[in-house]
Design a protein around this motif. Structure first.
Motif, PDB file in Angstrom:
ATOM      1  N   ARG A   1       3.852  10.785  -4.216  1.00 13.81           N
ATOM      2  CA  ARG A   1       3.855   9.659  -3.300  1.00 13.81           C
ATOM      3  C   ARG A   1       4.594  10.068  -2.024  1.00 13.81           C
ATOM      4  O   ARG A   1       5.735  10.530  -2.095  1.00 13.81           O
TER       5      ARG A   1
ATOM      6  N   ASP B   1      -7.079   0.565  12.180  1.00 15.49           N
ATOM      7  CA  ASP B   1      -7.792   0.849  10.916  1.00 15.49           C
ATOM      8  C   ASP B   1      -8.242   2.303  10.874  1.00 15.49           C
ATOM      9  O   ASP B   1      -8.161   2.973   9.842  1.00 15.49           O
TER      10      ASP B   1
ATOM     11  N   VAL C   1      -4.533   8.290   5.564  1.00 16.26           N
ATOM     12  CA  VAL C   1      -4.792   8.279   4.112  1.00 16.26           C
ATOM     13  C   VAL C   1      -5.631   9.502   3.728  1.00 16.26           C
ATOM     14  O   VAL C   1      -5.328  10.200   2.752  1.00 16.26           O
TER      15      VAL C   1
ATOM     16  N   LEU D   1       2.165   1.865   5.376  1.00 11.48           N
ATOM     17  CA  LEU D   1       1.554   2.569   4.233  1.00 11.48           C
ATOM     18  C   LEU D   1       2.617   3.013   3.223  1.00 11.48           C
ATOM     19  O   LEU D   1       2.350   3.850   2.365  1.00 11.48           O
ATOM     20  N   GLY D   2       3.813   2.492   3.336  1.00 15.68           N
ATOM     21  CA  GLY D   2       4.818   2.723   2.292  1.00 15.68           C
ATOM     22  C   GLY D   2       5.876   3.763   2.622  1.00 15.68           C
ATOM     23  O   GLY D   2       6.749   4.031   1.799  1.00 15.68           O
TER      24      GLY D   2
ATOM     25  N   GLU E   1       6.631   9.268   1.029  1.00 15.40           N
ATOM     26  CA  GLU E   1       7.471   8.140   1.453  1.00 15.40           C
ATOM     27  C   GLU E   1       8.391   8.505   2.614  1.00 15.40           C
ATOM     28  O   GLU E   1       9.202   7.695   3.044  1.00 15.40           O
TER      29      GLU E   1
ATOM     30  N   LEU F   1       2.391   2.490  11.504  1.00 11.64           N
ATOM     31  CA  LEU F   1       1.292   2.611  10.528  1.00 11.64           C
ATOM     32  C   LEU F   1       1.787   3.289   9.254  1.00 11.64           C
ATOM     33  O   LEU F   1       1.449   2.879   8.141  1.00 11.64           O
ATOM     34  N   PHE F   2       2.597   4.338   9.414  1.00  7.49           N
ATOM     35  CA  PHE F   2       3.156   5.010   8.233  1.00  7.49           C
ATOM     36  C   PHE F   2       4.024   4.045   7.423  1.00  7.49           C
ATOM     37  O   PHE F   2       3.956   4.018   6.197  1.00  7.49           O
TER      38      PHE F   2
ATOM     39  N   MET G   1       0.840  -1.212   0.000  1.00  9.80           N
ATOM     40  CA  MET G   1       0.000   0.000   0.000  1.00  9.80           C
ATOM     41  C   MET G   1       0.874   1.261   0.000  1.00  9.80           C
ATOM     42  O   MET G   1       1.915   1.280   0.642  1.00  9.80           O
ATOM     43  N   THR G   2       0.470   2.265  -0.754  1.00  9.67           N
ATOM     44  CA  THR G   2       1.265   3.495  -0.777  1.00  9.67           C
ATOM     45  C   THR G   2       0.375   4.695  -0.447  1.00  9.67           C
ATOM     46  O   THR G   2      -0.848   4.632  -0.553  1.00  9.67           O
ATOM     47  N   LEU G   3       1.025   5.773  -0.077  1.00 10.06           N
ATOM     48  CA  LEU G   3       0.308   7.012   0.219  1.00 10.06           C
ATOM     49  C   LEU G   3       0.511   7.965  -0.956  1.00 10.06           C
ATOM     50  O   LEU G   3       1.643   8.374  -1.220  1.00 10.06           O
TER      51      LEU G   3
ATOM     52  N   ARG H   1      -5.194   4.519  10.391  1.00  8.64           N
ATOM     53  CA  ARG H   1      -4.715   4.390   9.001  1.00  8.64           C
ATOM     54  C   ARG H   1      -5.615   5.205   8.063  1.00  8.64           C
ATOM     55  O   ARG H   1      -5.137   5.926   7.187  1.00  8.64           O
TER      56      ARG H   1
END
Ligand code: SAM
Length: 327
Positions: free
Chosen positions: A10, A292, A299, A59-60, A12, A55-56, A1-3, A295
């Protein structure tokens, strides 16, 4: 999963402020007196920061820079670093410090998992250094730099905010100091950030002038470097085994490539260096949010990352020609 934000960027890279306090009072950053610190009870504990960073990373986010305030004044920073370094997806765990206490802590931090360090060094003259930092001790920082090199927190990057009439005469000396030690050097334009940044824009010294002087000083040796890790706003040149770069948030916009956000010590997710807007992840966490929910808040927050930092030429006193249009 990416942000990914609404402008296709993106995210990162996370800057993690582990405290809002600092033992220096650099005049372009903080007021001499009257800084209102966040009540200690609001600052996130090791396990809370670790949970959010996890969590970050899930998320990538694969780069985290530990910063402050001054990160080395957070008690037991090495324990936090050990927790963060254990995340398998985290490829780069770095530190930004004023270097004052680095001689003492560099070894433990390297063992805990910090792999490289950025050190702020605005002057090589003890009096000027003391004036800029309002009481900082240059010898402590120089000893910290040597220790960081010894324990392998490399590449060591030195950051110098260049200010007209304050330290602009030291550009060449700083190039020599950095290149002799194979440190990477970043000259930084003053920016209207922090509680005192806007008030010191009259000292603005443009990146182009710095670059011209570095070129004159290094002559033939200076070859442009492209594709530097975390390059963003800077122009970089190779000088022996070092690189010299100029970070120009004001005269050259870097927002289009911005891949970073900041998490404050109380857990606010700040979406842009130049703007206040934040997502209160720390508050959500303490209100009992599950992973959840947190997260989803991250996002959704990233979708609100602004297109640009919005610094404008109006914030630069002294009539320096600017190409910043804001945004
Ligand atoms: N205490 C650590 C340190 O001194 O590096 C980390 C925090 S400090 C706020 C991070 C960096 O921001 C430093 O390199 C500092 O010089 C830079 N900085 C702070 N205010 C600035 C301003 N108004 N313009 C440009 N750079 C600034």
């Amino acid at each position: 999963m990416t942000l990914q934000d609404n402008f296709g960027r993106r995210v990162e890279y996370l800057r993690l402020s582990v405290t809002d306090r600092c033992n220096y009072r650099c005049f372009y950053c903080m007021p001499e007196a009257g800084f209102v610190a966040e009540p200690r009870a609001n600052l996130l504990r090791t396990e809370e920061l670790t949970r959010l960073v996890g969590l970050f990373v899930g998320l990538g986010v694969h780069k985290v820079r530990v910063t402050g305030g001054e990160p080395l004044i957070r008690r037991n920073l090495a324990a936090l670093v050990t927790e963060l370094a254990a995340f398998p997806g985290l490829e780069d765990l770095s530190l930004t410090t004023n270097g004052d206490q680095l001689e003492r802590f560099a070894g433990d931090l390297a063992k805990a998992g910090i792999n490289r360090v950025n050190i702020s060094l605005d002057s090589l003259n003890a009096t000027t250094f003391g004036d800029i930092t309002r009481g900082g001790d240059l010898d402590h920082v120089l000893a910290g730099i040597e220790r960081a090199l010894e324990v392998g927190l490399t590449p060591v990057k030195l950051n110098m905010v260049v200010m007209a009439g304050i330290n602009d005469g030291e550009v060449e000396a700083m190039v020599d100091y950095a290149t002799e030690r194979e440190c990477h050097l970043r000259f930084i334009e003053t920016m209207p950030i922090g509680t005192s940044g806007a008030g010191t824009m009259g000292l603005y010294y443009p990146a182009q002038k710095i670059l011209d002087r570095v070129r004159d000083h290094c002559g033939e040796e200076l070859e442009p470097v492209t594709g530097m890790q975390g390059g963003g706003p800077a122009s970089y040149f190779r000088a022996g085994r070092s690189t010299v770069g100029v970070i120009s948030a004001m005269s050259r916009h870097f927002c289009a490539d911005c891949n970073r956000v900041r998490l404050t010590a109380k857990g606010d997710l700040v979406l842009c260096l130049g703007r206040e807007e934040a997502v209160p992840l720390g508050r959500l966490l303490r209100d009992g949010a599950d992973d959840d929910t947190l997260r989803a808040a991250i996002v959704a927050g990233i979708q609100r990352k602004p297109e640009g930092h919005g610094f404008t030429s109006n914030e630069v006193a002294g009539g320096v020609p600017m190409s910043v249009t804001g945004g």
